[in-house]
Motif scaffolding. Structure first.
Motif, PDB file in Angstrom:
ATOM      1  N   PHE A   9       4.429   7.150  -1.329  1.00  0.00           N
ATOM      2  CA  PHE A   9       3.524   8.032  -0.820  1.00  0.00           C
ATOM      3  C   PHE A   9       2.684   9.031  -1.734  1.00  0.00           C
ATOM      4  O   PHE A   9       3.322   9.344  -2.748  1.00  0.00           O
ATOM      5  N   ASP A  10       1.308   9.374  -1.428  1.00  0.00           N
ATOM      6  CA  ASP A  10       0.734  10.232  -2.135  1.00  0.00           C
ATOM      7  C   ASP A  10       0.574  11.548  -1.359  1.00  0.00           C
ATOM      8  O   ASP A  10      -0.074  11.309  -0.083  1.00  0.00           O
ATOM      9  N   ILE A  11       0.710  12.690  -1.842  1.00  0.00           N
ATOM     10  CA  ILE A  11       0.656  13.922  -0.900  1.00  0.00           C
ATOM     11  C   ILE A  11      -0.457  14.825  -1.633  1.00  0.00           C
ATOM     12  O   ILE A  11      -0.236  15.201  -2.892  1.00  0.00           O
TER      13      ILE A  11
ATOM     14  N   SER B 153       0.871  -1.451   0.025  1.00  0.00           N
ATOM     15  CA  SER B 153       0.103   0.110  -0.055  1.00  0.00           C
ATOM     16  C   SER B 153       0.913   1.070   0.060  1.00  0.00           C
ATOM     17  O   SER B 153       1.997   1.128   0.551  1.00  0.00           O
ATOM     18  N   ASP B 154       0.222   2.392  -0.529  1.00  0.00           N
ATOM     19  CA  ASP B 154       0.889   3.607  -0.467  1.00  0.00           C
ATOM     20  C   ASP B 154       0.558   4.253   0.820  1.00  0.00           C
ATOM     21  O   ASP B 154      -0.364   3.755   1.566  1.00  0.00           O
ATOM     22  N   VAL B 155       1.069   5.280   1.248  1.00  0.00           N
ATOM     23  CA  VAL B 155       0.895   5.902   2.478  1.00  0.00           C
ATOM     24  C   VAL B 155       0.143   7.337   2.016  1.00  0.00           C
ATOM     25  O   VAL B 155       0.734   8.050   1.030  1.00  0.00           O
ATOM     26  N   ASP B 156      -0.993   7.581   2.577  1.00  0.00           N
ATOM     27  CA  ASP B 156      -1.742   8.931   1.878  1.00  0.00           C
ATOM     28  C   ASP B 156      -1.541  10.186   2.823  1.00  0.00           C
ATOM     29  O   ASP B 156      -1.766  10.029   3.818  1.00  0.00           O
ATOM     30  N   PHE B 157      -1.092  11.195   2.311  1.00  0.00           N
ATOM     31  CA  PHE B 157      -0.811  12.458   3.488  1.00  0.00           C
ATOM     32  C   PHE B 157      -1.504  13.494   2.693  1.00  0.00           C
ATOM     33  O   PHE B 157      -1.774  13.756   1.493  1.00  0.00           O
TER      34      PHE B 157
HETATM   35 MG    MG Z   1      -3.266   6.662  -2.392  1.00  0.00          MG
END
Ligand code: MG
Ligand code: DUT
Ligand code: MG
Ligand code: MG
Length: 355
Positions: free
Chosen positions: A133-135, A64-68
């Motif tokens: 991650f997505d920011i 999974s990615d981490v979403d910020f």
């Molecule tokens: Mg994401």
């Protein structure tokens, strides 16, 4: 026919690394401090929130990615406010994200940092060693919808396994992804929670509902007691009351047989009980709602597709709890809709492809 216990065991074996995976909490904290460090040098007044379905439980799943999201004080104070989708709002988000991306690049030269400006939600995508991650910026909806899902999935903690199992299967069979995919993980999680809330409702025979000891109603699936969920008013979720880094909640191993039964029943629900052609999967209303009532019809689909670039479909209808008039299943074309049903039939017959 596979037995529920065998299905549950196959899922648990597949995800064995998640049990007692205390270590992965550190990854979320590390990623948070790295991004926060860059954010502080370009916009120190912004606060960094972490969300997404596994991170919302304070841990990091390997795939999974981490979403910020970087939020302004005003976004947090008005924690139940709707997110603006105006060009002006998007322009401001893009500006902050461009500065942030530049800083992340400068501090971590070997990472891949991509700015996605034209999407519905502007985002910076970062690929770092061991973690992606997505920011995003200024948007509360992801924090709110993740907290809503967390609240649902903690009512009966074993249910987290159904969410993990379905999400991971959707990735293995290639149905998960915003582009070319059918639904995002977020979409699959709404399917899971809606199923858990409504699984008794679309059933033909009358089922007796009993009050469980902890207040949650219980109902029998194949003669066994399963705890039912209580509806949550999505408007009560308030960013000012949600912690920026979610509290870690250990994942307890479930009863394999119950998990296997849930997986089978999840597929049965969407393949034969839920009226997919006429109804909308929605966490916004306590009672079932129709496509007609949202004007999510074939006519609306044709009109939209004549005028806009991105095609929108109202075959699989999943109402976003916080976005206005947004179908989370909008990418599911009639062709993909049919393929999806085939994946569901196969997923049911093969223990999510694990047996
Ligand atoms: Mg994401
Ligand atoms: N999100 C939305 N709208 C969308 C997709 C995602 O608000 O259309 C937010 C909410 C969601 C978060 O982004 O909780 C992360 O979404 P993603 O699809 O990445 O799911 P995830 O739960 O983080 O799963 P994973 O990263 O493991 O695929
Ligand atoms: Mg994610
Ligand atoms: Mg994701």
């Amino acid at each position: 026919m596979l037995s529920p216990a065998a299905i549950g065991k196959a899922i648990l074996d597949h995800h064995a690394s998640l049990i007692g995976a205390d270590l992965s909490v550190k990854r979320v904290h590390d990623a948070h401090s790295l991004v926060k460090n860059s954010l502080d040098s370009v916009a120190p007044d912004l606060k960094l929130y972490t969300f997404g379905s596994s991170t919302v439980f304070g841990f990091h799943e390997p795939k999974s990615d981490v979403d910020f999201v970087a939020l302004r004080q005003e976004d947090i104070v008005d924690g139940k406010g709707g997110d603006s989708t105006s060009q002006l709002a998007k322009g401001l988000q893009t500006q902050v994200l461009a500065k942030l991306a530049a800083s992340v690049r400068q501090k971590n030269v070997q990472w891949a940092v991509e700015e996605v400006r034209r999407a519905r939600v502007p985002v910076v995508k970062v690929k770092a060693p061991h973690i992606d991650f997505d920011i995003t910026a200024h948007r509360r909806n992801g924090v709110r919808n993740s907290a809503l899902l967390r609240h649902y999935l903690t009512q009966v903690p074993e249910n987290r396994w159904l969410s993990i199992a379905i999400k991971s299967w959707s990735k293995r069979v290639g149905m998960n992804g915003p582009v070319g995919g059918y639904l995002t993980s977020y979409g699959f999680n709404i399917l899971v929670v809606y199923y858990l809330l409504h699984r008794r409702r679309h059933e033909q025979p009358e089922v007796e509902q009993k009050e469980g000891q902890d207040g949650a109603a219980s109902a029998s699936v194949d003669g066994k007691q399963q705890k039912e969920l209580t509806f949550i008013d999505k408007d009560t979720l308030d960013v000012s009351l949600i912690p920026p880094i979610p509290e870690y909640l250990a994942l307890e191993p479930p009863n394999p047989e119950t998990l296997g039964e849930q997986v089978l029943d999840f597929f049965d629900f969407y393949l034969s009980r839920f009226p997919m052609e006429s109804h909308v999967i929605s966490l916004s209303h306590k009672e079932p709602i129709t496509k007609q009532s949202l004007n999510w019809t074939k006519t609306a689909e044709d009109m939209k597709n004549n005028t806009s670039m991105e095609k929108v479909f109202y075959r699989l209808c999943i109402e976003d709890p916080y976005e206005v008039n947004l179908n989370v299943g909008r990418n599911v074309s009639p062709f993909k809709f049919d393929l999806m049903k085939k994946h569901f039939v196969k997923g049911r017959a093969t223990a999510l492809g694990l047996l």
